[in-house]
Structure formats: C-alpha cells, structure tokens
Design a protein around this motif. Structure first.
Motif, PDB file in Angstrom:
ATOM      1  N   VAL A 152     -12.251  46.827 113.547  1.00 56.07           N
ATOM      2  CA  VAL A 152     -12.836  47.151 112.251  1.00 56.07           C
ATOM      3  C   VAL A 152     -14.321  46.800 112.288  1.00 56.07           C
ATOM      4  CG1 VAL A 152     -12.766  46.693 109.778  1.00 56.07           C
ATOM      5  CG2 VAL A 152     -10.640  46.751 111.095  1.00 56.07           C
ATOM      6  N   ALA A 153     -15.143  47.804 112.075  1.00 58.38           N
ATOM      7  CA  ALA A 153     -16.594  47.588 112.067  1.00 58.38           C
ATOM      8  C   ALA A 153     -17.002  46.890 110.777  1.00 58.38           C
ATOM      9  CB  ALA A 153     -17.310  48.925 112.174  1.00 58.38           C
ATOM     10  N   PRO A 154     -18.073  46.106 110.839  1.00 59.45           N
ATOM     11  CA  PRO A 154     -18.507  45.395 109.646  1.00 59.45           C
ATOM     12  C   PRO A 154     -19.057  46.337 108.571  1.00 59.45           C
ATOM     13  CG  PRO A 154     -20.085  45.087 111.413  1.00 59.45           C
ATOM     14  CD  PRO A 154     -18.924  45.813 111.993  1.00 59.45           C
ATOM     15  N   ILE A 155     -18.697  46.042 107.343  1.00 58.35           N
ATOM     16  CA  ILE A 155     -19.246  46.728 106.181  1.00 58.35           C
ATOM     17  C   ILE A 155     -19.587  45.652 105.154  1.00 58.35           C
ATOM     18  CG2 ILE A 155     -18.004  48.898 106.530  1.00 58.35           C
ATOM     19  CD1 ILE A 155     -16.080  47.995 104.310  1.00 58.35           C
ATOM     20  N   ALA A 156     -20.404  45.984 104.219  1.00 52.77           N
ATOM     21  CA  ALA A 156     -20.762  45.015 103.182  1.00 52.77           C
ATOM     22  C   ALA A 156     -21.072  45.742 101.882  1.00 52.77           C
ATOM     23  CB  ALA A 156     -21.975  44.191 103.603  1.00 52.77           C
ATOM     24  N   TYR A 157     -20.767  45.078 100.796  1.00 51.57           N
ATOM     25  CA  TYR A 157     -21.158  45.554  99.475  1.00 51.57           C
ATOM     26  C   TYR A 157     -22.489  44.889  99.142  1.00 51.57           C
ATOM     27  CZ  TYR A 157     -21.247  46.489  94.490  1.00 51.57           C
ATOM     28  OH  TYR A 157     -21.616  46.896  93.237  1.00 51.57           O
ATOM     29  N   LYS A 188     -29.154  44.072 111.406  1.00 51.94           N
ATOM     30  CA  LYS A 188     -27.973  43.261 111.696  1.00 51.94           C
ATOM     31  C   LYS A 188     -27.195  42.980 110.414  1.00 51.94           C
ATOM     32  CE  LYS A 188     -30.568  40.960 115.310  1.00 51.94           C
ATOM     33  NZ  LYS A 188     -31.116  39.695 115.777  1.00 51.94           N
ATOM     34  N   PRO A 189     -25.887  42.819 110.523  1.00 49.40           N
ATOM     35  CA  PRO A 189     -25.101  42.448 109.341  1.00 49.40           C
ATOM     36  C   PRO A 189     -25.558  41.097 108.804  1.00 49.40           C
ATOM     37  CG  PRO A 189     -23.663  43.166 111.118  1.00 49.40           C
ATOM     38  CD  PRO A 189     -25.034  43.037 111.689  1.00 49.40           C
ATOM     39  N   PHE A 190     -25.553  40.934 107.509  1.00 49.90           N
ATOM     40  CA  PHE A 190     -25.995  39.673 106.921  1.00 49.90           C
ATOM     41  C   PHE A 190     -24.844  38.720 106.635  1.00 49.90           C
ATOM     42  CE2 PHE A 190     -25.296  42.403 103.273  1.00 49.90           C
ATOM     43  CZ  PHE A 190     -24.687  41.573 102.351  1.00 49.90           C
ATOM     44  N   GLY A 191     -23.633  39.178 106.808  1.00 48.95           N
ATOM     45  CA  GLY A 191     -22.475  38.328 106.583  1.00 48.95           C
ATOM     46  C   GLY A 191     -21.632  38.221 107.842  1.00 48.95           C
ATOM     47  N   LYS A 192     -20.663  37.350 107.801  1.00 49.26           N
ATOM     48  CA  LYS A 192     -19.765  37.190 108.937  1.00 49.26           C
ATOM     49  C   LYS A 192     -18.799  38.365 108.994  1.00 49.26           C
ATOM     50  CE  LYS A 192     -20.030  32.229 108.924  1.00 49.26           C
ATOM     51  NZ  LYS A 192     -19.507  31.093 109.612  1.00 49.26           N
ATOM     52  N   PHE A 193     -18.389  38.698 110.204  1.00 49.40           N
ATOM     53  CA  PHE A 193     -17.393  39.738 110.393  1.00 49.40           C
ATOM     54  C   PHE A 193     -16.585  39.411 111.643  1.00 49.40           C
ATOM     55  CE2 PHE A 193     -21.079  41.079 112.761  1.00 49.40           C
ATOM     56  CZ  PHE A 193     -20.574  41.657 113.910  1.00 49.40           C
ATOM     57  N   ALA A 197     -27.515  40.730  93.708  1.00 48.50           N
ATOM     58  CA  ALA A 197     -27.410  39.327  94.120  1.00 48.50           C
ATOM     59  C   ALA A 197     -27.681  39.117  95.605  1.00 48.50           C
ATOM     60  CB  ALA A 197     -26.029  38.788  93.766  1.00 48.50           C
ATOM     61  N   ASN A 198     -27.423  40.133  96.449  1.00 50.98           N
ATOM     62  CA  ASN A 198     -27.597  39.926  97.878  1.00 50.98           C
ATOM     63  C   ASN A 198     -28.499  40.944  98.569  1.00 50.98           C
ATOM     64  OD1 ASN A 198     -25.981  42.191  98.023  1.00 50.98           O
ATOM     65  ND2 ASN A 198     -24.209  41.150  98.874  1.00 50.98           N
ATOM     66  N   VAL A 199     -29.152  41.803  97.813  1.00 53.90           N
ATOM     67  CA  VAL A 199     -29.981  42.839  98.425  1.00 53.90           C
ATOM     68  C   VAL A 199     -31.123  42.252  99.249  1.00 53.90           C
ATOM     69  CG1 VAL A 199     -31.484  43.221  96.409  1.00 53.90           C
ATOM     70  CG2 VAL A 199     -31.114  45.063  98.058  1.00 53.90           C
ATOM     71  N   THR A 255     -22.526  49.421 102.691  1.00 57.90           N
ATOM     72  CA  THR A 255     -23.255  49.770 103.896  1.00 57.90           C
ATOM     73  C   THR A 255     -22.420  49.497 105.126  1.00 57.90           C
ATOM     74  OG1 THR A 255     -25.340  49.492 105.096  1.00 57.90           O
ATOM     75  CG2 THR A 255     -24.379  47.511 104.153  1.00 57.90           C
ATOM     76  N   GLN A 256     -22.663  50.293 106.152  1.00 57.96           N
ATOM     77  CA  GLN A 256     -22.100  50.073 107.474  1.00 57.96           C
ATOM     78  C   GLN A 256     -23.247  49.617 108.367  1.00 57.96           C
ATOM     79  OE1 GLN A 256     -20.372  54.106 107.753  1.00 57.96           O
ATOM     80  NE2 GLN A 256     -18.501  53.018 108.348  1.00 57.96           N
TER      81      GLN A 256
END
Length: 75
Positions: A39-44, A59-64, A48-50, A11-12
């Motif tokens: 670089v824009a944040p992306i995440a897999y 908002k992003p759920f991880g650090k970027f 486990a993390n849905v 996801t972006q």
C-alpha cells in the motif's frame, strides 16, 4: 488550503512509490520474497497540516508502512 478556498485534499506520493518499486525490484533480483500487496502512502491534507505537507514535499510528511524499510533519503 492555506487561504481557506479548499477544505482538504488527498495526496499520493510518487516519490515514495518510485522508491518502493525500486526496492521491490532489488529484493526480487536478490532472490528475496516480496509482499503480494504493498500500500503506497497517502495523506489527507487540510489547513491544520498543509504547512507540514509543503515543507516535506515530495516526501511523505507522515509515517507509512514500508515493507522494504524506509530508504535513508526519507530519514
């Protein structure tokens, strides 16, 4: 992901991309230099993390790396 139909997705975050774009414009208008590449944040996202991804959306759920400083709305 929660039901097991899909194993994962990438996801972006347009929410973060928009905020960083505004921050870059504000910096440029203020005469500050801006990075040549941001670089824009992306995440897999997988099973486990849905839940974490859903609860923090949009908002992003991880650090970027945010070269402009994380906006207060992300804290």
């Amino acid at each position: 992901m929660q039901t097991g139909t899909n194993t994962g997705t990438v996801t972006q975050y347009p929410y973060a991309e928009g905020q960083m774009a505004v921050q870059a414009c504000m910096a440029k208008v203020a005469g500050k230099s801006i990075p040549e590449r941001v670089v824009a944040p992306i995440a897999y996202i997988d099973k486990a993390n849905v839940s974490q991804a859903i609860s923090s959306f949009p908002k992003p759920f991880g650090k970027f790396n945010d070269p402009f400083g994380t906006p207060k709305s992300f804290n």
